[in-house]
Scaffold this motif. Structure first.
Motif, short mmCIF file in Angstrom:
data_model
loop_
_atom_site.label_atom_id
_atom_site.label_comp_id
_atom_site.label_asym_id
_atom_site.label_seq_id
_atom_site.Cartn_x
_atom_site.Cartn_y
_atom_site.Cartn_z
N GLN A 152 -48.82 41.97 -41.88
CA GLN A 152 -49.11 43.48 -41.98
C GLN A 152 -50.99 43.21 -42.67
OE1 GLN A 152 -46.87 44.66 -45.71
NE2 GLN A 152 -49.10 46.11 -46.71
N PHE A 153 -51.21 41.78 -42.76
CA PHE A 153 -53.23 41.45 -42.98
C PHE A 153 -53.42 40.79 -42.10
CE2 PHE A 153 -50.48 42.23 -47.14
CZ PHE A 153 -51.25 43.26 -47.68
N ARG A 154 -52.87 39.71 -41.63
CA ARG A 154 -54.03 39.58 -41.16
C ARG A 154 -54.30 39.38 -39.89
NH1 ARG A 154 -51.94 33.42 -42.44
NH2 ARG A 154 -53.20 32.74 -40.66
N ALA A 155 -52.94 39.83 -38.89
CA ALA A 155 -52.88 40.89 -37.66
C ALA A 155 -53.37 41.74 -37.19
CB ALA A 155 -51.33 40.96 -37.73
N LEU A 156 -55.24 42.11 -37.72
CA LEU A 156 -55.39 42.92 -37.50
C LEU A 156 -56.55 41.56 -36.85
CD1 LEU A 156 -55.55 45.69 -39.96
CD2 LEU A 156 -54.95 45.64 -37.57
N GLU A 157 -56.98 40.91 -38.05
CA GLU A 157 -58.76 40.12 -38.01
C GLU A 157 -58.33 39.20 -36.69
OE1 GLU A 157 -58.10 37.03 -41.00
OE2 GLU A 157 -57.71 39.01 -42.70
N ARG A 158 -57.28 38.91 -36.32
CA ARG A 158 -57.03 37.55 -34.62
C ARG A 158 -55.72 38.13 -34.39
NH1 ARG A 158 -57.69 34.63 -38.77
NH2 ARG A 158 -56.17 32.85 -39.11
N PRO A 159 -55.90 37.33 -33.30
CA PRO A 159 -53.92 37.29 -32.94
C PRO A 159 -53.16 36.12 -33.70
CG PRO A 159 -54.77 37.24 -30.86
CD PRO A 159 -56.29 37.12 -31.62
N THR A 160 -52.20 36.27 -33.97
CA THR A 160 -51.48 35.28 -34.92
C THR A 160 -50.05 34.91 -34.37
OG1 THR A 160 -52.18 36.05 -36.61
CG2 THR A 160 -50.85 34.62 -37.46
N VAL A 161 -49.66 33.72 -34.33
CA VAL A 161 -48.33 33.21 -33.77
C VAL A 161 -47.23 33.12 -34.92
CG1 VAL A 161 -47.11 31.15 -33.17
CG2 VAL A 161 -49.14 31.82 -32.11
N LEU A 162 -46.17 33.84 -34.83
CA LEU A 162 -45.39 33.90 -35.94
C LEU A 162 -44.92 33.13 -35.68
CD1 LEU A 162 -45.27 37.99 -35.49
CD2 LEU A 162 -46.40 36.22 -37.10
N GLY A 163 -43.62 32.05 -36.88
CA GLY A 163 -42.48 32.17 -36.49
C GLY A 163 -42.81 30.85 -37.09
N HIS A 164 -43.07 29.89 -38.14
CA HIS A 164 -42.89 28.10 -38.31
C HIS A 164 -41.90 27.58 -39.77
CE1 HIS A 164 -44.10 30.97 -41.94
NE2 HIS A 164 -43.63 30.13 -42.82
N GLU A 165 -40.43 28.03 -39.46
CA GLU A 165 -39.56 27.33 -39.79
C GLU A 165 -38.62 27.23 -38.54
OE1 GLU A 165 -38.18 30.59 -42.38
OE2 GLU A 165 -39.21 30.52 -43.54
N VAL A 166 -38.50 25.67 -37.71
CA VAL A 166 -38.57 25.12 -36.34
C VAL A 166 -37.10 24.00 -36.54
CG1 VAL A 166 -39.64 25.00 -34.35
CG2 VAL A 166 -40.80 26.48 -35.91
N ALA A 167 -36.71 24.50 -35.59
CA ALA A 167 -35.61 23.46 -34.95
C ALA A 167 -35.38 23.68 -33.60
CB ALA A 167 -34.08 23.84 -35.60
N GLY A 168 -35.41 22.26 -32.95
CA GLY A 168 -35.37 21.96 -31.55
C GLY A 168 -35.33 20.63 -31.21
N THR A 169 -35.60 20.54 -29.56
CA THR A 169 -35.52 18.93 -29.35
C THR A 169 -36.49 18.24 -28.82
OG1 THR A 169 -32.67 19.87 -28.44
CG2 THR A 169 -33.83 17.74 -27.10
N VAL A 170 -36.71 17.29 -29.49
CA VAL A 170 -38.47 17.13 -28.59
C VAL A 170 -38.21 16.71 -26.70
CG1 VAL A 170 -40.11 15.12 -28.52
CG2 VAL A 170 -38.64 15.46 -31.01
N VAL A 171 -39.25 17.15 -26.63
CA VAL A 171 -39.54 17.07 -24.85
C VAL A 171 -41.45 16.20 -24.38
CG1 VAL A 171 -38.77 19.53 -24.37
CG2 VAL A 171 -40.57 19.43 -24.64
N GLU A 172 -41.49 15.80 -25.45
CA GLU A 172 -42.65 14.76 -25.58
C GLU A 172 -42.60 14.61 -26.55
OE1 GLU A 172 -47.03 15.72 -24.27
OE2 GLU A 172 -46.26 17.26 -22.87
N ALA A 173 -43.80 12.72 -27.37
CA ALA A 173 -43.58 12.20 -28.58
C ALA A 173 -45.27 11.75 -27.85
CB ALA A 173 -43.20 11.52 -28.02
N GLY A 174 -45.60 11.95 -29.04
CA GLY A 174 -47.64 10.90 -29.01
C GLY A 174 -46.89 9.30 -28.90
#
Length: 109
Positions: free
Chosen positions: A44-66
């Motif tokens: 609603q508010f920030r998408a007008l300023e710049r493209p914004t990636v959504l979703g930050h509550e994530v579960a997954g599998t590690v495919v690369e590790a520092g």
């Protein structure tokens, strides 16, 4: 890699550059991702300023590790999008969202 991106109050799945991993970072193949109220706020508010990636509550599998990561390729994980230091004045008082480190950490993208 793919990401849900909002721009001009519209959202679509786009190809985005793969993040460059720092020493302790990990790259996940996302298997589940929540879209919560803060994402709706961004729409609603920030998408007008710049493209914004959504979703930050994530579960997954590690495919690369520092190099300094405690995780290994193949590990299944759930993430915290912000990480407090647990040592500062604010953390000791359980006001984690006020912690300087908490405010400076985030998921990329």
């Amino acid at each position: 890699m793919k990401a849900l991106v909002s721009e001009d109050r519209a959202s679509r799945v786009l190809d985005v550059p793969q993040p460059i991993l720092a020493e302790g970072d990990i790259l996940l193949r996302v298997e589940a991702c929540g879209v919560c109220f803060s994402d709706l706020h961004k729409l609603q508010f920030r998408a007008l300023e710049r493209p914004t990636v959504l979703g930050h509550e994530v579960a997954g599998t590690v495919v690369e590790a520092g190099a300094a990561s405690r995780f290994a390729v193949g590990d299944r994980v759930v993430t915290a999008h912000h990480v407090p230091c647990l040592e500062c004045h604010y953390c000791r008082g359980e006001s984690f969202s006020m912690c300087r480190q908490f405010k400076s950490t985030n998921l990329d993208p």
